[in-house]
Design an enzyme around this catalytic site. Structure first.
Site, PDB file in Angstrom:
ATOM      1  N   HIS A 172      -5.003  -1.399  -5.400  1.00 11.09           N
ATOM      2  CA  HIS A 172      -5.547  -0.387  -4.307  1.00 11.09           C
ATOM      3  C   HIS A 172      -6.502   0.608  -5.337  1.00 11.09           C
ATOM      4  O   HIS A 172      -6.031   0.832  -6.327  1.00 11.09           O
ATOM      5  CB  HIS A 172      -4.459   0.376  -3.713  1.00 11.09           C
ATOM      6  CG  HIS A 172      -3.822  -0.267  -2.672  1.00 11.09           C
ATOM      7  ND1 HIS A 172      -2.595  -0.947  -2.999  1.00 11.09           N
ATOM      8  CD2 HIS A 172      -4.304  -0.685  -1.623  1.00 11.09           C
ATOM      9  CE1 HIS A 172      -2.190  -1.751  -1.899  1.00 11.09           C
ATOM     10  NE2 HIS A 172      -3.185  -1.542  -1.071  1.00 11.09           N
ATOM     11  N   ASP A 226      -2.609  -7.794  -4.828  1.00 10.45           N
ATOM     12  CA  ASP A 226      -3.214  -6.629  -4.123  1.00 10.45           C
ATOM     13  C   ASP A 226      -3.632  -5.854  -5.193  1.00 10.45           C
ATOM     14  O   ASP A 226      -3.065  -5.690  -6.461  1.00 10.45           O
ATOM     15  CB  ASP A 226      -1.732  -6.172  -3.549  1.00 10.45           C
ATOM     16  CG  ASP A 226      -2.164  -5.547  -2.160  1.00 10.45           C
ATOM     17  OD1 ASP A 226      -3.636  -5.378  -2.068  1.00 10.45           O
ATOM     18  OD2 ASP A 226      -1.236  -4.973  -1.551  1.00 10.45           O
ATOM     19  N   HIS A 242      -8.420  -1.273  -0.128  1.00  9.33           N
ATOM     20  CA  HIS A 242      -7.439  -2.230  -0.470  1.00  9.33           C
ATOM     21  C   HIS A 242      -8.489  -3.400  -0.651  1.00  9.33           C
ATOM     22  O   HIS A 242      -9.461  -3.724  -0.011  1.00  9.33           O
ATOM     23  CB  HIS A 242      -6.913  -2.674   0.924  1.00  9.33           C
ATOM     24  CG  HIS A 242      -6.225  -1.492   1.597  1.00  9.33           C
ATOM     25  ND1 HIS A 242      -4.991  -1.459   1.386  1.00  9.33           N
ATOM     26  CD2 HIS A 242      -6.579  -0.449   2.206  1.00  9.33           C
ATOM     27  CE1 HIS A 242      -4.439  -0.282   2.251  1.00  9.33           C
ATOM     28  NE2 HIS A 242      -5.726   0.165   2.914  1.00  9.33           N
ATOM     29  N   ARG A 254       7.186 -10.880   6.086  1.00  9.97           N
ATOM     30  CA  ARG A 254       6.594 -10.605   7.467  1.00  9.97           C
ATOM     31  C   ARG A 254       7.428 -11.459   8.270  1.00  9.97           C
ATOM     32  O   ARG A 254       7.205 -12.795   7.782  1.00  9.97           O
ATOM     33  CB  ARG A 254       5.089 -10.709   7.699  1.00  9.97           C
ATOM     34  CG  ARG A 254       4.579  -9.473   6.760  1.00  9.97           C
ATOM     35  CD  ARG A 254       2.906  -9.454   6.709  1.00  9.97           C
ATOM     36  NE  ARG A 254       2.338  -8.503   5.827  1.00  9.97           N
ATOM     37  CZ  ARG A 254       0.996  -8.558   5.709  1.00  9.97           C
ATOM     38  NH1 ARG A 254       0.286  -9.356   6.337  1.00  9.97           N
ATOM     39  NH2 ARG A 254       0.631  -7.884   4.916  1.00  9.97           N
ATOM     40  N   CYS A 273       0.836  -1.031   0.063  1.00 10.45           N
ATOM     41  CA  CYS A 273      -0.049   0.070   0.050  1.00 10.45           C
ATOM     42  C   CYS A 273       0.788   1.298   0.066  1.00 10.45           C
ATOM     43  O   CYS A 273       0.453   2.209  -0.668  1.00 10.45           O
ATOM     44  CB  CYS A 273      -1.065   0.173   1.183  1.00 10.45           C
ATOM     45  SG  CYS A 273      -1.384  -1.526   2.198  1.00 10.45           S
ATOM     46  N   LYS A 319     -14.888  -2.894   6.411  1.00 11.25           N
ATOM     47  CA  LYS A 319     -14.404  -3.950   5.311  1.00 11.25           C
ATOM     48  C   LYS A 319     -15.755  -5.066   5.172  1.00 11.25           C
ATOM     49  O   LYS A 319     -16.250  -5.242   6.084  1.00 11.25           O
ATOM     50  CB  LYS A 319     -13.252  -4.556   6.060  1.00 11.25           C
ATOM     51  CG  LYS A 319     -13.244  -5.466   7.011  1.00 11.25           C
ATOM     52  CD  LYS A 319     -12.062  -6.066   6.964  1.00 11.25           C
ATOM     53  CE  LYS A 319     -12.009  -7.101   8.557  1.00 11.25           C
ATOM     54  NZ  LYS A 319     -10.791  -8.149   8.415  1.00 11.25           N
ATOM     55  N   GLN A 354       0.798 -11.086  -2.553  1.00 12.05           N
ATOM     56  CA  GLN A 354      -0.521 -10.751  -2.380  1.00 12.05           C
ATOM     57  C   GLN A 354      -1.008 -10.242  -3.837  1.00 12.05           C
ATOM     58  O   GLN A 354      -0.484  -9.797  -4.909  1.00 12.05           O
ATOM     59  CB  GLN A 354      -0.598  -9.413  -1.656  1.00 12.05           C
ATOM     60  CG  GLN A 354      -0.273  -9.823  -0.192  1.00 12.05           C
ATOM     61  CD  GLN A 354      -0.466  -8.313   0.700  1.00 12.05           C
ATOM     62  OE1 GLN A 354      -0.073  -7.526   0.031  1.00 12.05           O
ATOM     63  NE2 GLN A 354      -1.326  -8.548   1.854  1.00 12.05           N
TER      64      GLN A 354
END
Ligand SMILES: [Zn+2]
Ligand SMILES: [Zn+2]
Length: 649
Positions: free
Chosen positions: A389, A387, A519, A367, A338, A473, A385
């Site tokens: 945005h 991912d 997200h 992580r 992000c 969310k 991910q």
């Protein structure tokens, strides 16, 4: 008299001191039989605890999470009681209920081990205590008395726990000769438990600290019916067979190397094939939905994550920063994509006319996870991910949610996930101060999510107070073939990062405004998703995903050349095929390739070679007869396209 209000808003009067069990009895015999605990003003209580004030009351049964929780927590006590009788001098740590069953951490004493061979004996003792129908009694106790009581019994772990509790809040629960320090709630007596099974044991450090003693963690499960236990054990066996680590090895999808590092998966060619198919599939859909693909580096300046707030929140528990040798600048392995995407947004000025801007990246993040927490592909230290945005105006949130839900439906259909529900996480209405962003925007976004779900006819569950501090969310909870729930497809509204990165767009009023950031990641992480897919399908992937879609089996070496020709032909159609040219009987080849979960086996001999034909055998044994090679290719393409497009409107 006191007023008791039920979940349907009906009110009844009872005498002060009435218990949950008595209330249940006053409603129906059946309810009293099914009752396990009672919710009193949102707190879960024992059924036998007197209620002295006007209250909201809900009788909790097996179907209720908290009811089941009280059941399994009581079962942990039951197991502890049995252990105390079988292993004199045993000391107890903690014994909570978990998602499936319960555990108790115990210290059986020096030189004493509780082995799997001992489980039946423990189970037998538990059944005896169940037959004795021992009452489970709650008692409030002062901190001094609690310390005294547990010190006398040398229960040093319990004494340590008591030292952290506040006087006036401490309770114990007693059944038979066993007393535990416990907040409860519990079942009225041991006879509620009907079927027990000790499942496994493992080492567990006291309080998760490797410098403290290692205890034995005993896992168990119980049920109110013997039949339910039997069914659960069958499911457990099936889950073992479907373990993605086992199938991943058999099908050569991925591996781990201690030399590369724990928790860092290595994708083998077949696994990579599968993963790239998934990625390509989503990329294509994203293009159709006007996403733009971006690429960002695997590391980022520490300051980037200070700005995003990730450093303050996760920095201490993360991989340590990397330093440049000359300037001593600090970089972090990217924990999230992000912040990078926020900087891409900032690279150009934006007008409301450019919005929504949808930036997508298959971004690999790192992580730190404790080594004991690592598990196959589901808990790793590096993962990718899917991912994206979405930067939009507050008024566009609903439309964007609708579109993301469409994407998720296409994916679920293509993968045959039929059993799912949506979970909407909203603000805690009683504590609105802890959330960032204006009331107006929150209301707009919360309404948008609820309406979007309604319009899509989704089965939803609303969770108040479960929203992140930065936005509401929507999550999709998918049930796999074994009925286990996996959280997938999160769509998260965020008011925080646009603020922290001072993102702006020029509105129709010519003024500067803050965009909303959404997200979203339909798969979540490619690693975890592939693990789910393996366990859901038991390795029998949908045709369009199977790393090898067909294997050609020549009946003898004479037809190897023809077999290789077939593979070459199929490649022209983008069909992934191989030859099994081993000098084995064809029956053996069929068996071996069935085990590899190959969707189609093509058997070829003299007749097939003469006529450019193949004899088709579908996974599972169905004989599809002899067809022209090109007919087979057409059919296979049709079949995979039908499935990939199943969710499109
Ligand atoms: Zn307890
Ligand atoms: Zn994000």
């Amino acid at each position: 008299m006191i007023k008791i209000t039920f979940p349907d808003a009906s009110v009844r009067e009872y005498e002060k001191g009435i218990t949950g069990l008595e209330i249940a009895e006053s409603i129906s015999r059946r309810l009293a039989q099914d009752a396990l605990a009672v919710s009193v003003n949102g707190e879960t209580w024992d059924l036998t605890r007197p209620i002295n004030n006007d209250s909201d009351v809900n009788i909790l049964k097996w179907e209720d999470e908290q009811g089941k929780h009280a059941y399994w927590h009581s079962s942990a006590h039951l197991m502890a009681e049995a252990l105390q009788m079988l292993y004199p001098g045993i000391k107890f740590g903690i014994g909570p209920a978990i998602e499936n069953g319960f555990y108790y951490d115990v210290d059986p004493g020096a030189g004493v081990a509780i082995k799997e061979a001992d489980f039946p004996l423990i189970e037998k003792k538990m059944m005896e205590l169940i037959a004795a129908k021992e009452d489970i009694q709650r008692k409030s106790i002062t901190k001094d008395d609690a310390v005294k009581m547990f010190s006398e019994r040398d229960e040093n772990y319990k004494v340590e726990l008591i030292s952290e509790l506040e006087d006036g809040t401490i309770t114990t629960y007693t059944q038979g000769v066993f007393t535990d320090l416990c907040r409860g709630p519990h079942l009225p007596n041991t006879s509620y438990i009907k079927a027990v099974k000790i499942l496994s044991s493992a080492g567990a450090y006291w309080r998760g600290d490797e410098k403290r003693p290692q205890l034995t963690r005993l896992y168990g499960i119980t049920f109110p019916k013997k039949k339910m236990l039997d069914e659960y054990l069958v499911l457990l066996e099936e889950a073992k067979k479907r373990d993605h680590r086992k199938i991943g090895k058999e099908l050569q999808l991925f591996t781990f190397s201690q030399t590369v590092g724990s928790g860092l998966p290595l994708w083998l060619p077949k696994g990579t094939q599968l993963r790239l198919k998934l990625e390509d599939f989503l990329k294509k859909i994203q293009l159709e939905f006007d996403y733009q693909q971006v690429i960002t580096p695997h590391i980022g300046h520490k300051q980037l994550y200070v700005t995003s707030g990730h450093y303050a929140k996760y920095g201490a528990d993360s991989f340590k920063p990397i330093q440049t040798p000359e300037e001593g600048e600090e970089f972090l392995l990217k924990p999230m994509n992000c912040p990078h995407h926020c900087e891409i947004y900032k690279a150009f000025p934006h007008s409301y006319k450019d919005l929504p801007l949808r930036l997508a990246e298959f971004g690999t993040v790192y992580r730190y996870e404790q080594s004991g927490e690592l598990h196959g592909l589901t808990r790793v230290r590096g993962f990718t991910q899917d991912d994206a945005h979405i930067f939009c105006t507050p008024d566009q949130v609903k439309d964007e949610f609708l579109k993301v839900v469409d994407i998720i439906f296409i994916i679920f259909n293509a993968l045959n996930f039929q059993n799912f529900e949506a979970q909407i996480s909203l603000r805690d209405p009683n504590d609105r101060d802890k959330y960032i962003g204006s009331d107006e925007n929150w209301e707009k976004a919360e309404r948008a999510i609820i309406e979007a779900c309604e319009e899509k006819g989704l089965k939803t569950k609303i969770e108040l107070g479960e929203a992140a501090f930065y936005g509401p969310k929507l999550d999709f909870m998918v049930k796999d073939a074994l009925g286990r729930r996996w959280q997938l497809g999160t769509i998260q509204v965020d008011y925080n990062l646009p603020d922290r990165f001072e993102l702006e767009y020029t509105g129709a009023d010519n003024q500067k405004h803050r965009p909303v950031m959404i997200h979203r990641a339909p798969f979540g992480s490619m690693e975890r998703f592939v693990a789910l897919l393996i366990e859901h399908t038991a390795g029998k992937f949908p045709l369009w995903l199977a790393p090898t879609q067909a294997v050609v089996l020549p009946v003898s070496e004479k037809f190897n050349d023809y077999a290789y020709n077939i593979v070459k032909e199929l490649k022209k159609f983008d069909i992934r095929a191989e030859v099994d040219d081993r000098n084995e009987k064809v029956g053996r080849k069929i068996r071996d390739n069935e085990l590899k979960r190959i969707p189609y086996l093509l058997i070829v001999g003299e007749k097939e070679a003469e006529n450019e034909e193949v004899s088709v055998r579908k996974q599972g044994g169905e004989d599809k007869g002899i067809v022209k090679l090109h007919t087979f290719a057409d059919n296979i393409l049709l079949e995979q396209n039908e499935m990939m497009n199943a969710g499109r409107v």
